[in-house]
Design an enzyme around this catalytic site. Structure first.
Site, mmCIF file in Angstrom:
data_model
loop_
_atom_site.group_PDB
_atom_site.id
_atom_site.type_symbol
_atom_site.label_atom_id
_atom_site.label_comp_id
_atom_site.label_asym_id
_atom_site.label_seq_id
_atom_site.Cartn_x
_atom_site.Cartn_y
_atom_site.Cartn_z
ATOM 1 N N ASP A 80 10.531 2.142 -2.171
ATOM 2 C CA ASP A 80 11.457 3.007 -1.425
ATOM 3 C C ASP A 80 11.648 4.308 -2.193
ATOM 4 O O ASP A 80 12.109 4.302 -3.336
ATOM 5 C CB ASP A 80 12.791 2.278 -1.238
ATOM 6 C CG ASP A 80 13.873 3.174 -0.648
ATOM 7 O OD1 ASP A 80 13.519 4.149 0.046
ATOM 8 O OD2 ASP A 80 15.065 2.891 -0.884
ATOM 9 N N ASN A 98 13.503 7.075 -0.986
ATOM 10 C CA ASN A 98 14.677 7.879 -0.636
ATOM 11 C C ASN A 98 15.999 7.128 -0.729
ATOM 12 O O ASN A 98 17.039 7.653 -0.323
ATOM 13 C CB ASN A 98 14.514 8.476 0.773
ATOM 14 C CG ASN A 98 14.349 7.402 1.842
ATOM 15 O OD1 ASN A 98 14.529 6.209 1.578
ATOM 16 N ND2 ASN A 98 13.988 7.830 3.049
ATOM 17 N N ASP A 149 17.185 4.467 0.849
ATOM 18 C CA ASP A 149 17.812 3.849 2.023
ATOM 19 C C ASP A 149 17.599 2.336 2.062
ATOM 20 O O ASP A 149 18.026 1.665 2.999
ATOM 21 C CB ASP A 149 17.316 4.491 3.322
ATOM 22 C CG ASP A 149 15.833 4.244 3.596
ATOM 23 O OD1 ASP A 149 15.146 3.639 2.737
ATOM 24 O OD2 ASP A 149 15.352 4.652 4.674
ATOM 25 N N ASP A 162 8.786 2.914 2.085
ATOM 26 C CA ASP A 162 8.291 3.983 2.944
ATOM 27 C C ASP A 162 6.951 4.501 2.434
ATOM 28 O O ASP A 162 6.461 4.102 1.370
ATOM 29 C CB ASP A 162 9.308 5.119 3.040
ATOM 30 C CG ASP A 162 9.848 5.556 1.683
ATOM 31 O OD1 ASP A 162 9.048 5.663 0.737
ATOM 32 O OD2 ASP A 162 11.076 5.767 1.560
ATOM 33 N N ASP A 202 -3.348 -1.752 10.556
ATOM 34 C CA ASP A 202 -3.091 -2.952 11.341
ATOM 35 C C ASP A 202 -3.159 -2.589 12.822
ATOM 36 O O ASP A 202 -2.613 -1.568 13.243
ATOM 37 C CB ASP A 202 -1.701 -3.508 11.014
ATOM 38 C CG ASP A 202 -1.698 -5.024 10.894
ATOM 39 O OD1 ASP A 202 -2.147 -5.662 11.858
ATOM 40 O OD2 ASP A 202 -1.263 -5.546 9.861
ATOM 41 N N ASP A 228 -4.369 -8.036 14.667
ATOM 42 C CA ASP A 228 -3.340 -9.064 14.745
ATOM 43 C C ASP A 228 -3.597 -10.010 15.923
ATOM 44 O O ASP A 228 -3.829 -9.550 17.052
ATOM 45 C CB ASP A 228 -1.978 -8.385 14.898
ATOM 46 C CG ASP A 228 -0.819 -9.335 14.842
ATOM 47 O OD1 ASP A 228 -0.616 -9.965 13.792
ATOM 48 O OD2 ASP A 228 -0.107 -9.449 15.861
ATOM 49 N N GLU A 265 -7.397 -11.498 12.808
ATOM 50 C CA GLU A 265 -6.538 -12.656 12.573
ATOM 51 C C GLU A 265 -6.627 -13.526 13.813
ATOM 52 O O GLU A 265 -6.326 -13.072 14.927
ATOM 53 C CB GLU A 265 -5.093 -12.228 12.340
ATOM 54 C CG GLU A 265 -4.165 -13.412 12.089
ATOM 55 C CD GLU A 265 -2.703 -13.100 12.347
ATOM 56 O OE1 GLU A 265 -1.855 -13.718 11.697
ATOM 57 O OE2 GLU A 265 -2.419 -12.234 13.201
ATOM 58 N N HIS A 301 1.629 -11.279 4.585
ATOM 59 C CA HIS A 301 3.021 -11.082 4.977
ATOM 60 C C HIS A 301 3.591 -12.255 5.769
ATOM 61 O O HIS A 301 4.804 -12.343 5.965
ATOM 62 C CB HIS A 301 3.136 -9.805 5.811
ATOM 63 C CG HIS A 301 2.305 -9.853 7.060
ATOM 64 N ND1 HIS A 301 0.926 -9.822 7.031
ATOM 65 C CD2 HIS A 301 2.648 -9.962 8.369
ATOM 66 C CE1 HIS A 301 0.461 -9.904 8.263
ATOM 67 N NE2 HIS A 301 1.477 -9.990 9.085
ATOM 68 N N ASP A 302 2.729 -13.168 6.236
ATOM 69 C CA ASP A 302 3.170 -14.331 7.000
ATOM 70 C C ASP A 302 3.121 -15.630 6.202
ATOM 71 O O ASP A 302 3.543 -16.677 6.707
ATOM 72 C CB ASP A 302 2.293 -14.511 8.247
ATOM 73 C CG ASP A 302 2.570 -13.470 9.316
ATOM 74 O OD1 ASP A 302 3.710 -12.961 9.368
ATOM 75 O OD2 ASP A 302 1.657 -13.167 10.107
#
Length: 570
Positions: free
Chosen positions: A35, A37, A39, A43, A112, A212, A266, A338-339
């Site tokens: 990150d 910034n 928040d 990013d 992706d 995906d 995938e 990520h899964d």
């Protein structure tokens, strides 16, 4: 070609080489990487700031999870505009700067591609639900059977795969979250819009796509009921449907074949046979992800139950895929994404042998033929986190299944299911990247969107120097760059029934069948010392790499817990 490569010898002729076969891919989940910034959300500028960490690993390709415009119900896999960047991640100018920075470092960028479904916020869906004549048939709408949904298909995230829309007065199909309506690929206008979008991104200079759930695009005519006892009810009617291959062949012919790119699909419920169809020598894709090795710890095949696993099962799956794709196809090698929860917590020992099991699992992935995919934090040996309440979870899939388990009446409160939900939640892969022992692991100066793993003070990139998991990954990738046999060699399992030690060779033959180069990997997948008998041909073995401090050792001597050894054979 480096001097080291010249010394060790590149044995495969140039006209038989393929860049994506020789690549190592690094996956970045932008929401959790860095990150810039404050928040609390990762990013694109943050990725640029940390890009040297990725380049220094020696990887060749970055796969970037979705950064498109999205309401983020499923963290970017619910896209509302395919040609815009989500504002939390940055701007299109930021993305263009990232592409330039990746290319400047000699790496490639793969995006992706999510085209089975969109977000309900997408303009196409809003116009479709309003019965705009141009978009009325862009999604799969049905009136229902009088008592409820049109059929018994289930969403992968739990519950019916149908949602009633008051404005249109019909049900729409969503194989995933209710906010992710499935596109109607039978409509030629849908296919053309998708093809145009894909070409638009390729013209911007990207180097390929990870696609995906790409084998779900074709649904059976009539949308018949599925087997109510099936693993995913209805999947026999929407996995590898009747038009699936023609759809991908048309995409390849009209768009993909015009570019020198990497394409990987995938594909849920993928088999060796269907992999050859989609990604064989004449198939429309380069390779495909299967899930068979990620289900070893499913108790009785049930995803939301945890069971024991045995090494011979992993060997059998690995052998089947290597044998099946040796002559017609290419393997995509991975442990995490990520899964998938962190592999050290699943197939290793995060408490007593985190370093050893993390490096052993990396050795298994990077010393076999195929294209390896390293997920962010895997090179640090990151582990699963602890999830103490339903409120601590962000993963919509885990939340839905936690509610389902509680509603079943077999459990009274979250504590009763915390072990299985916490173990299986996709949030384990999505905790912020652990850069340092600073507050929030150096990921952000603000409040992170998802809690940081509590072990960040000891498991982080800054602390992982010298004799580290990261350094070991660099060594593995360097070895892979030096020796063709790790990429193009033939895989052979030497002891398929051994319950603790995994010994296999990668052999590169010449045109006359004589051995040019042969590598041996011996891995102890257990917390106890183990030995194994090996053929006499390993007598001249030369140690190339070990995750223990060894200058030289024979392949047959005792292997310490989670020890990995890689040899070159005479």
């Amino acid at each position: 070609m480096t001097d080291t490569q010249q010394q060790t010898g590149r044995l495969v002729p140039e006209d038989e080489r393929t860049w994506w076969k020789e690549s190592v891919v690094y996956q970045i989940y932008p929401r959790s990487f860095a990150d810039s910034n404050g928040d609390g959300v990762g990013d694109i500028p943050g990725i640029i700031d940390r890009l040297d960490h990725v380049a220094d690993l020696g990887v060749d390709v970055i796969w970037l999870n979705p950064v498109y415009e999205s309401p983020q119900r499923d963290n970017g896999y619910d896209i509302s505009d395919y040609r815009a960047i989500h504002d939390e991640y940055g701007t299109m100018a930021d993305w263009e700067a990232l592409l330039e920075a990746v290319h400047d470092r000699g790496m490639k960028l793969v995006m992706d591609l999510v085209v089975n479904h969109t977000s309900v916020d997408h303009d196409w869906f809003q116009r479709s639900r309003a019965r705009d004549p141009e978009y009325e048939d862009y999604y799969i709408w049905r009136e229902g059977d009088g008592d409820g949904p049109p059929n018994n298909w289930e969403s992968f995230f739990g519950g019916s795969a149908w949602e009633y829309d008051e404005k249109r007065g019909e049900y729409y199909l969503h194989l995933y979250d209710t906010s992710q309506p499935d596109l109607n690929w039978r409509n030629p206008a849908v296919r053309q819009d998708i093809f145009d979008t894909i070409e638009w991104w390729l013209e911007k200079g990207i180097d390929g796509f990870r696609m995906d759930v790409i084998n779900l695009l074709s649904k059976a005519p009539g949308l018949p009921d599925g087997d109510p006892d099936g693993e995913w009810v209805g999947s026999e009617h929407f996995v590898d449907g009747p038009e699936m291959l023609p759809y991908l062949e048309a995409l390849d012919e009209q768009v993909l074949s015009n570019y020198d790119i990497l394409t990987v699909g995938e594909m849920p419920q993928l088999t060796v046979e269907t992999a050859r169809r989609y990604a064989g020598e004449d198939g429309p894709l380069d390779m495909a992800f299967h899930f068979q090795h990620t289900k070893l710890d499913y108790d009785g095949g049930e995803r939301w139950a945890v069971g024991d696993w045995e090494l011979p099962e992993l060997k059998e799956i690995t052998r089947r895929w290597h044998r099946g794709l040796d002559d017609d196809g290419w393997n995509a090698l991975y442990w995490e994404n990520h899964d998938q929860p962190r592999v050290v917590s699943r197939y290793g020992d995060p408490e007593n042998y985190r370093h050893e099991s993390a490096t052993l699992l990396g050795t298994f992935m990077l010393t076999r033929s195929g294209t390896p995919y390293v997920y962010q934090g895997q090179e640090l040996g990151m582990t699963n986190a602890d999830w103490e309440s339903m409120e601590s979870l962000q993963d919509v899939d885990a939340q839905n299944h936690a509610r389902k388990l509680l509603d079943s009446g077999d459990h009274d409160e979250f504590d009763d299911i915390a072990d299985v939900v916490g173990y299986r939640s996709r949030d384990n892969a999505r905790t912020p990247m652990q850069w340092s022992d600073d507050e929030n692991a150096g990921f952000t100066d603000g409040e992170p969107w998802l809690s940081v793993n509590a072990n960040y003070e000891t498991v982080n990139a800054a602390a992982d120097g010298g004799d580290s998991v990261t350094e070991y990954y660099r060594s593995l990738i360097d070895l892979r760059d030096q020796y063709d046999s790790f990429v193009y060699g033939r895989y052979d399992d030497l002891h398929p029934d051994h319950e603790r030690l995994y010994a296999y060779t990668q052999t590169l033959d010449d045109a006359d069948g004589r051995v040019h180069e042969q590598m041996l990997s011996v891995l102890n997948f257990s917390e106890t010392t183990a030995t194994v008998d090996l053929p006499t041909t390993v007598d001249g073995a030369s140690l190339l790499l070990s995750n223990y401090d060894r200058d030289a050792v024979a392949p047959t001597t005792d292997h310490e817990p989670y020890e990995a050894r890689v040899f070159q054979l005479e």
